[in-house]
Design a protein around this motif. Sequence first.
Motif, PDB file in Angstrom:
ATOM      1  N   ALA A 124     -29.065 -45.034  75.906  1.00 13.46           N
ATOM      2  CA  ALA A 124     -29.747 -45.967  76.930  1.00 13.46           C
ATOM      3  C   ALA A 124     -30.742 -45.275  78.144  1.00 13.46           C
ATOM      4  CB  ALA A 124     -28.493 -46.826  77.554  1.00 13.46           C
ATOM      5  N   PRO A 125     -31.731 -45.536  78.721  1.00 16.37           N
ATOM      6  CA  PRO A 125     -32.286 -44.813  79.767  1.00 16.37           C
ATOM      7  C   PRO A 125     -31.177 -44.878  80.989  1.00 16.37           C
ATOM      8  CG  PRO A 125     -33.026 -47.011  79.607  1.00 16.37           C
ATOM      9  CD  PRO A 125     -32.297 -46.869  78.614  1.00 16.37           C
ATOM     10  N   VAL A 126     -31.305 -43.695  81.957  1.00 14.46           N
ATOM     11  CA  VAL A 126     -30.553 -43.510  82.944  1.00 14.46           C
ATOM     12  C   VAL A 126     -31.147 -43.638  84.355  1.00 14.46           C
ATOM     13  CG1 VAL A 126     -28.941 -41.618  84.146  1.00 14.46           C
ATOM     14  CG2 VAL A 126     -28.614 -42.000  81.788  1.00 14.46           C
ATOM     15  N   VAL A 127     -30.492 -44.269  85.173  1.00 12.63           N
ATOM     16  CA  VAL A 127     -31.086 -44.276  86.571  1.00 12.63           C
ATOM     17  C   VAL A 127     -30.334 -43.373  87.396  1.00 12.63           C
ATOM     18  CG1 VAL A 127     -32.028 -45.793  88.215  1.00 12.63           C
ATOM     19  CG2 VAL A 127     -32.251 -46.419  85.829  1.00 12.63           C
ATOM     20  N   GLY A 128     -30.736 -42.997  88.516  1.00 13.00           N
ATOM     21  CA  GLY A 128     -30.073 -42.383  89.584  1.00 13.00           C
ATOM     22  C   GLY A 128     -29.677 -41.098  89.397  1.00 13.00           C
ATOM     23  N   GLY A 129     -30.569 -40.311  88.409  1.00 13.74           N
ATOM     24  CA  GLY A 129     -30.131 -38.832  88.374  1.00 13.74           C
ATOM     25  C   GLY A 129     -29.281 -38.304  87.022  1.00 13.74           C
ATOM     26  N   ALA A 130     -28.465 -39.272  86.667  1.00 14.19           N
ATOM     27  CA  ALA A 130     -27.630 -38.790  85.725  1.00 14.19           C
ATOM     28  C   ALA A 130     -28.453 -38.538  84.355  1.00 14.19           C
ATOM     29  CB  ALA A 130     -26.634 -39.857  85.277  1.00 14.19           C
ATOM     30  N   SER A 131     -27.878 -37.539  83.359  1.00 20.56           N
ATOM     31  CA  SER A 131     -28.452 -36.973  82.535  1.00 20.56           C
ATOM     32  C   SER A 131     -27.909 -37.383  81.324  1.00 20.56           C
ATOM     33  CB  SER A 131     -29.255 -35.725  82.415  1.00 20.56           C
ATOM     34  OG  SER A 131     -29.918 -35.308  83.443  1.00 20.56           O
ATOM     35  N   PRO A 132     -28.325 -38.230  80.354  1.00 16.26           N
ATOM     36  CA  PRO A 132     -27.405 -38.624  78.992  1.00 16.26           C
ATOM     37  C   PRO A 132     -27.693 -37.374  78.190  1.00 16.26           C
ATOM     38  CG  PRO A 132     -29.518 -39.529  78.920  1.00 16.26           C
ATOM     39  CD  PRO A 132     -29.637 -38.957  80.285  1.00 16.26           C
ATOM     40  N   VAL A 133     -26.464 -37.113  77.153  1.00 18.03           N
ATOM     41  CA  VAL A 133     -26.428 -36.481  76.161  1.00 18.03           C
ATOM     42  C   VAL A 133     -27.580 -37.053  75.058  1.00 18.03           C
ATOM     43  CG1 VAL A 133     -25.251 -35.173  74.416  1.00 18.03           C
ATOM     44  CG2 VAL A 133     -24.459 -35.230  76.673  1.00 18.03           C
ATOM     45  N   ALA A 134     -28.321 -36.242  74.613  1.00 19.02           N
ATOM     46  CA  ALA A 134     -29.271 -36.840  73.572  1.00 19.02           C
ATOM     47  C   ALA A 134     -28.497 -37.383  72.186  1.00 19.02           C
ATOM     48  CB  ALA A 134     -30.299 -35.769  73.127  1.00 19.02           C
ATOM     49  N   ALA A 135     -28.818 -38.484  71.655  1.00 17.32           N
ATOM     50  CA  ALA A 135     -28.103 -39.033  70.355  1.00 17.32           C
ATOM     51  C   ALA A 135     -28.023 -37.792  69.439  1.00 17.32           C
ATOM     52  CB  ALA A 135     -28.812 -40.234  70.067  1.00 17.32           C
ATOM     53  N   SER A 136     -28.718 -37.256  69.268  1.00 19.03           N
ATOM     54  CA  SER A 136     -28.678 -36.162  68.393  1.00 19.03           C
ATOM     55  C   SER A 136     -27.583 -35.157  68.449  1.00 19.03           C
ATOM     56  CB  SER A 136     -30.138 -35.300  68.149  1.00 19.03           C
ATOM     57  OG  SER A 136     -30.618 -34.738  69.450  1.00 19.03           O
ATOM     58  N   SER A 137     -27.304 -35.029  69.725  1.00 14.45           N
ATOM     59  CA  SER A 137     -25.874 -34.071  70.062  1.00 14.45           C
ATOM     60  C   SER A 137     -24.741 -34.312  69.442  1.00 14.45           C
ATOM     61  CB  SER A 137     -25.866 -34.020  71.699  1.00 14.45           C
ATOM     62  OG  SER A 137     -27.103 -33.282  72.202  1.00 14.45           O
ATOM     63  N   PHE A 138     -24.778 -35.775  69.171  1.00 15.54           N
ATOM     64  CA  PHE A 138     -23.537 -36.628  68.396  1.00 15.54           C
ATOM     65  C   PHE A 138     -23.559 -36.393  67.260  1.00 15.54           C
ATOM     66  CE2 PHE A 138     -24.043 -39.057  72.651  1.00 15.54           C
ATOM     67  CZ  PHE A 138     -22.970 -38.591  73.461  1.00 15.54           C
ATOM     68  N   ALA A 139     -23.034 -35.166  66.613  1.00 13.17           N
ATOM     69  CA  ALA A 139     -22.957 -34.937  65.177  1.00 13.17           C
ATOM     70  C   ALA A 139     -21.885 -35.198  64.666  1.00 13.17           C
ATOM     71  CB  ALA A 139     -23.396 -33.524  64.919  1.00 13.17           C
ATOM     72  N   LEU A 140     -21.761 -35.660  63.315  1.00 11.55           N
ATOM     73  CA  LEU A 140     -20.506 -35.966  62.832  1.00 11.55           C
ATOM     74  C   LEU A 140     -19.922 -34.568  62.561  1.00 11.55           C
ATOM     75  CD1 LEU A 140     -18.765 -37.807  60.694  1.00 11.55           C
ATOM     76  CD2 LEU A 140     -20.045 -36.985  58.823  1.00 11.55           C
ATOM     77  N   PRO A 141     -18.782 -34.448  63.099  1.00 12.36           N
ATOM     78  CA  PRO A 141     -17.912 -33.235  63.231  1.00 12.36           C
ATOM     79  C   PRO A 141     -17.558 -32.744  61.831  1.00 12.36           C
ATOM     80  CG  PRO A 141     -16.570 -34.758  64.234  1.00 12.36           C
ATOM     81  CD  PRO A 141     -17.919 -35.346  63.879  1.00 12.36           C
ATOM     82  N   ALA A 142     -17.558 -31.705  61.412  1.00  8.03           N
ATOM     83  CA  ALA A 142     -16.893 -30.996  60.069  1.00  8.03           C
ATOM     84  C   ALA A 142     -15.138 -31.283  60.106  1.00  8.03           C
ATOM     85  CB  ALA A 142     -17.185 -29.817  59.842  1.00  8.03           C
ATOM     86  N   SER A 143     -14.668 -31.031  61.392  1.00  8.08           N
ATOM     87  CA  SER A 143     -13.517 -31.132  61.638  1.00  8.08           C
ATOM     88  C   SER A 143     -12.978 -31.503  63.060  1.00  8.08           C
ATOM     89  CB  SER A 143     -12.543 -29.844  61.192  1.00  8.08           C
ATOM     90  OG  SER A 143     -12.705 -28.961  62.045  1.00  8.08           O
ATOM     91  N   VAL A 144     -11.740 -32.071  63.233  1.00  5.04           N
ATOM     92  CA  VAL A 144     -11.273 -32.375  64.740  1.00  5.04           C
ATOM     93  C   VAL A 144      -9.848 -31.824  64.743  1.00  5.04           C
ATOM     94  CG1 VAL A 144     -11.039 -34.189  66.393  1.00  5.04           C
ATOM     95  CG2 VAL A 144     -12.664 -34.443  64.745  1.00  5.04           C
TER      96      VAL A 144
END
Length: 313
Positions: free
Chosen positions: A54-74
Motif C-alpha cells: 500500500a502506498p505510504v503518505v507522510g514520510g514512512a517507507s514501506p518494505v518492498a513486497a519482494s522483501s517478504f520472502a518465504l523463509p527457509a527456517s524460523v
Amino acid sequence: MAKSGPPPIVFILLFLLLAGGGWFFFLNKPASQDVSNNPPTPTPAGDVVPLPVAPVVGGASPVAASSFALPASVPAGTTVRIQGSTSMVTINLNLKNGFQAKFPGTRVDSKANGSAKGIQDLLAGTADIAAVSQPLTAQEQGQGLAAVPVALDTIALVVGVNNPFKGGLTSAQVQDIFKGNTQDWSKVGGPAGPIKVINRPAVSGTHQTFKEQVLGGGEFGTTANISTLDRDATTPLLQALGNNGIGYATFAQVANQRTVRVVPVNGATPDAGNYPYKRPLYYAYKNPPSQAVKDFLGYAISSEGQKAMLAGN
C-alpha cells in the motif's frame, strides 16, 4: 616433364589467409552469440508473490513486497501476535495452522476485535500485525505503518433463510435500504412487510468499506428500522436477521451458513467476477518490521501460504 598443380607457396598463402580470417571473426564476434559463457543469473531463494505494498503518505517507507520472502527456517520460540478484523478470522486461523506446522516451535496468537482495535494494538506495541479490511489512512501511514494485501474478499448481503423475499437487489435498491429510504420489502419486489436492517458498528472495517463501496461514502440511515450491533461479530448479526432482516458480512463467513441466504446484487452472486462489492484484505505492520513479522508475511504472501489460506474453503 612439366609440373602439375600450383606451387607450394600458394597453399601456404591460402592457409595464412583462412587462419587470419577466422581469428578476426573470433575477435569481433557479437556478444549475443556468447550465450554458453554467460549462464542465467539464478533466482533468489524463497517463493515470493509480487503483491503491491500500500502506498505510504507522510514520510514512512514501506518494505518492498519482494522483501517478504518465504523463509527457509524460523527459530523455535518465535511468536507473532495478530489482532484485527473479524472478516479475517478464517484467514488468520488457516495461516496460523500452516505457519506453525511448517516451522515447529513457532506460535501465532490471533484475536479478532475489529480493524480499529488491530491498528490501536499495533501502534501500542501489543500486536505485531494488524489484520485490516480497509486501506490504511494517511494518518496511520504517517505514524509509520505500512500494509501488504493478502487476499481479495467480497462483502455479501444476507437475509434469513426463511425470509419470504426470494429475489435479488440492484445497487440502487441496496443503497435505499441501508439509508432508510426503503423500509418495506414490497418496494423491492417482495411481499409486503417491514425491512429490518442490521448494521455493524463503526469500528468494523467491513462497516467502513460498506459505506465507501455501497453507500458511495454516504452515511447509514437513522430510521427506526435500522439497528447497530454493539460489537463487531458476524454470528450475532446472523442471529438477529430473523424472517425480515437484512445485513452484510464477508462472504467467506456466510458462504456455508445454512441459516441465511446470500442476496444477488445486479444479478450477480458474490462468487461471480462481476459482483460489485469486492475489497482487498491487508496485514499492517510497523516499519521497520521485526524478523518475526518478515517471516510470517513472507509465508502469508507465498504461494504456499496462499494455498493454506484457502484450506477448508
